[in-house]
Design a protein around this motif. Structure first.
Motif: not given
Length: 106
Positions: A95-101
């Motif tokens: 989730l954090a990776k997607r939000l960062r992307a």
């Protein structure tokens, strides 16, 4: 069944791992003290946030803490280091990776 030891504090017991907790609850003294450190809560605010604890239980836990401050502080530090180690080993969540992307978090 868990073995416990009584203490000189009316509402505080110590479990087989030598962790003090509030009698009749599953609340550890270290958890109550962490709330004070994290949020700056007074005993009255602790009672508001943890209504299942009486003021007597809260003050008993605080008295225990001040009498055993070094031990409880060391336990808090050990728990923090363990959580931090797990966080670093686990890495960033999907989730954090997607939000960062998506540029939603830094």
């Amino acid at each position: 069944m868990t073995q416990t030891q009584t203490t000189e504090y009316k509402h505080i017991l110590v479990n087989e791992s030598n962790v003090p907790f509030i009698k009749g609850t599953s609340m550890k003294v270290v958890e109550l003290i962490t709330s004070i450190h994290a949020y700056g809560w007074s005993p009255e605010e602790l009672h508001f946030q943890y209504p299942h604890l009486s003021m007597s239980q809260i003050y008993s836990a605080l008295a225990y803490y001040w009498q055993h401050k070094e031990e409880v502080d060391a336990d808090m530090q050990q728990r923090f280091e363990y959580a931090e180690r797990l966080r670093l080993e686990t890495g960033e969540s999907p989730l954090a990776k997607r939000l960062r992307a998506e540029g939603l978090i830094k």
